[in-house]
Design an enzyme around this catalytic site. Sequence first.
Site, PDB file in Angstrom:
ATOM      1  N   THR A  20       8.788  -2.107  -7.133  1.00  0.00           N
ATOM      2  CA  THR A  20       9.723  -1.019  -7.475  1.00  0.00           C
ATOM      3  C   THR A  20      10.757  -1.467  -8.507  1.00  0.00           C
ATOM      4  O   THR A  20      11.204  -0.666  -9.316  1.00  0.00           O
ATOM      5  CB  THR A  20      10.439  -0.511  -6.212  1.00  0.00           C
ATOM      6  N   ASP A  59       7.455  -3.244   2.871  1.00  0.00           N
ATOM      7  CA  ASP A  59       6.851  -3.644   1.592  1.00  0.00           C
ATOM      8  C   ASP A  59       5.587  -4.469   1.816  1.00  0.00           C
ATOM      9  O   ASP A  59       4.584  -4.281   1.125  1.00  0.00           O
ATOM     10  CB  ASP A  59       7.851  -4.454   0.760  1.00  0.00           C
TER      11      ASP A  59
END
Length: 533
Positions: A99, A401
Site C-alpha cells: 500500500t 497484511d
Amino acid sequence: MAAAVAAPAPSRKTETYTDTKRRDDVRGANIAAARGVADAVRTSLGPRGMDKMICSGDQEVIITNDGATIVSRMALIQPAARMLAELSRSQDAAAGDGTTTVVVLAGSLLRRAQSLLAVGAHPTAAADALHRLSTRAVEILHAMAIPIELSDRESLVKSASTALNSKVVSQYSTLLSPLAVDAALSVVDPAHPDLLDLRDIRIVKKLGGTVDDTELVRGLIFDKKASHAAGGPTRMENARIAVIQFQISPPKTDIEQSVIVSDYAQMDRILREERNYILGMVKKIKAAGCNVLLIQKSILRDAVTELSLHYLAKARILVVKDVERDEIEFITKTLNCLPIANIEHFRTDKLGYADLVEEVSVGEGKVVKITGIRDMGRTATVLVRGSNQLVIDEAERSLHDALCVIRCLVNKRFLIAGGGAPEIEMSMQLAAWAKELQGMESYCIKEFAEALEVIPYTLAENAGLNPISIVTELRNRHARGEKNAGINVRKGQITNILEENVVQPLLVSTSAITLACECVRMILKIDDIVTVR
C-alpha cells in the site's frame, strides 16, 4: 447585390493564441497535492521505514507504518490528493500489501509527468505512453516470476515474513508468519483451491502478555465471560451447543403500553406466569439435550433476565450472552450447527458438538474457549495478545497484511524477488524498449521507466545507505544479467535477494504498477476543476 455577399474572412497565416494557463495551473496544483501525499508516506517504505503516529481529534492515537492506514486517516481536502488515498485503499483490497509502494510509485510517476509537460509534451500523449508502459511492465514481471505450490509451506512462510518485516511488530515475524500460513491454509476449501475468504479467519484481541503469546486456536473464542449468575457452570465437557436468536425473558407488548395492576393477587399471578413461561422454555432447552447456550444480543428487550439465568444455572447450562449479530454466521459455520430463531424450533439436529467449552483467564480478563469441535467448518480463530492497545492494533493490521499476502499466493501462485529487484529490472528493460520506439512515445516511456527507480532509491535512503551509489551498483548488477539482485537492508549491500528469502507475491507488484499508472493517467487528463453548488 454586392453588399449581400458576405466578405470572406481575412485569412490568418498564424494560429490563434489560446490561453492554456488555467489548465496548466489546475494540472500543476493536482500533481503537487498528490505528490505531497506520496512524500508524506515515502519515509515509511521498507523494513527500515519510519512509523507514523496518528492523533485524531477524540484523543485516539495510532502508531503504524501501513500506507493504507496512514493515508486513509489523513484529512485530505484536495480532490487529487484524495485520489491517492483511494488508490492506496484499492491496493489494500486487491493485494493487501504494497500500500505504501503504490502511493510512492504514483508520486514518482507524477513528478516525471510534470517535467514532461514542462517541456511541451501533451497530457494525452503522456497518458497513452503510461498505459503501454504498464502493460509491458506486467509482462516483464511475469517473466521474472517463480511458480510455487501451496504445499510448499516454506515459501509461503518466507513471503509472509517479508510482509511483516516492514511492520512495527517485525521482531515477532518468526512467530506470526507460520501462524498466518497455518490459519490461511486451514480455511482453504479443497473444492475451490484458488479461493481464500479472509472473513473465515477471526482475530480476537486481548490486552495483557506480549505479542509472543499470540496463538492460533482450532475452535472458537468469545471475548466475554460465561454468565456467573446464580452459580452457573463455567466449564462443560461433551458440550452440546445451541446458538439462539430469541429472548429467554417475559414477553412485552410491541408498542409502548402500561398495564395497571390493582391488587396483589393479580401481581402474584403475573409473576407466577412469568416464572412458568421462562421455566417452560428452559425445560424445552434441557429436553433437547443442550448444555451450552450462546445467546444473541437483543435490541427490543433483554435477551435474558436474572430469573432466566437462575433457571439455566439450576439446569446446569453454561450461558454466553450478548453474542453480536454479525458473529452468528461465523459461529454457526465453525460449530456446524444452525441458529435457532424460535423456542418451538429447538431440536437436537440444530445443535453443535464440542469436546470442551471452558472459561479461561487471559491477561486481565476472561474468555470462553470452545475446542474439539466435531465436524468443524473451515474457519480459524487467532487470539492476538499485546502489552498495550497500540501494539495489539498494529499486530492485528500486520497479521491482516500477512494473511492478504497468502491470499494473493492462493489466487495467483507466483513469487517474485523483493528488495527493489523487480523495479530496477522493469526500469532497465523498459528503457531499452523505449529506444526501439519513435517520437514522443519513446521519450515519455524513457522518462516513466526512470520513475520506477524511486522504490530501490527510497529503500536505500530509509535504511541510511547512500541511495545514489546503491542504485548505480544495482543497475550495474542487473545489466550483467543478475535479475534477482536487490538491496539487502540488513547487510547494507546488494546481494541475491532470493537467497536472503526476501520474496513477495507477483500479484502485489503487478497490482501496484497497474493501479499507480491508472491513477496517474486519470490525474493527467484532468484540465479543470468545476465546483457546483
